[in-house]
Design a protein around this motif. Structure first.
Motif: not given
Length: 224
Positions: A33-51
């Motif tokens: 939920p933190y990745l999908y509902w919160a504003s984009p963070s460094r962690w979410s951008l980092f995980w999206s880059k890995i995917i």
């Protein structure tokens, strides 16, 4: 009372006779939920880059007839790496160190690939049993060797992941149990070695997840 050394990794807590420790397998869902509902963070951008990187790499290994299958292996990598890292936290059960978990990932995948390959590409599966350029006298032996190597694939995937995860955890546990009886100088060395082993286990957690997903992708690419 003497107990098995590996009993420390067995589920001990339960609710209504259900091993509660296995709930750690889906503990990684709490981070979604933190990745999908919160504003984009460094962690979410980092995980999206890995995917995205994994998706491109798995897509390059697969043939054109397996379009969209790379998403399955990216999800498989995500599940394993989440469980491996959660197992490094104190008092969190490591489900990926048990054959029940690893076989439940590798065996259905292998069975589905074998069923799909032998039903839809029977001639290709028969031809794959004999490598190109094999002398006629060695063909029966090559068929036997290729058949055995194909059958043990889900077992090797499961054992590789479980053995690598449980070996590091076991070493950390054994070293940690020797701490109370040591002097202060030796204890500082032990703590430093534990930190190094923990960093090594973090690297192993990523590497084994990647190896499991890549080998599964290679097995899929063999079925055209």
């Amino acid at each position: 009372m003497m107990t098995n050394l590996f009993s420390i990794f067995e589920p001990s807590s339960s609710i209504f006779n259900f091993p509660f420790n296995w709930m750690s397998t889906i503990l990684g869902i709490l981070f979604i939920p933190y990745l999908y509902w919160a504003s984009p963070s460094r962690w979410s951008l980092f995980w999206s880059k890995i995917i995205q990187t994994l998706h491109k790499e798995f897509k390059a290994l697969l043939t054109s007839s397996h379009m969209g299958v790379s998403t399955l292996f990216v999800s498989l990598f995500s599940l394993i790496v989440f469980n491996n890292f959660l197992g490094l936290l104190p008092y969190v059960f490591t489900s990926s160190s048990h054959m029940v978990m690893t076989l439940s990932l590798s065996l259905p995948l292998w069975l589905s690939l074998m069923f799909f390959g032998w039903v839809n590409h029977t001639q290709h599966m028969f031809a794959h049993l004999v490598p190109q350029g094999t002398p006629p006298a060695l063909m029966p032996f090559m068929v036997l060797i290729e058949t055995v190597s194909n059958i043990i694939r889900p077992g090797t995937l499961a054992v590789r992941l479980a053995a690598n995860m449980i070996a590091g955890h076991l070493l950390l546990t054994l070293l940690g149990n020797t701490g109370p009886g040591l002097s202060l100088s030796i204890l500082s060395i032990l703590i430093f070695s534990q930190i190094l082993l923990l960093i090594l286990e973090a690297a192993v957690a990523i590497i084994q997840s990647y190896v499991f997903a890549v080998l599964s992708t290679l097995y899929t690419s063999e079925i055209n």
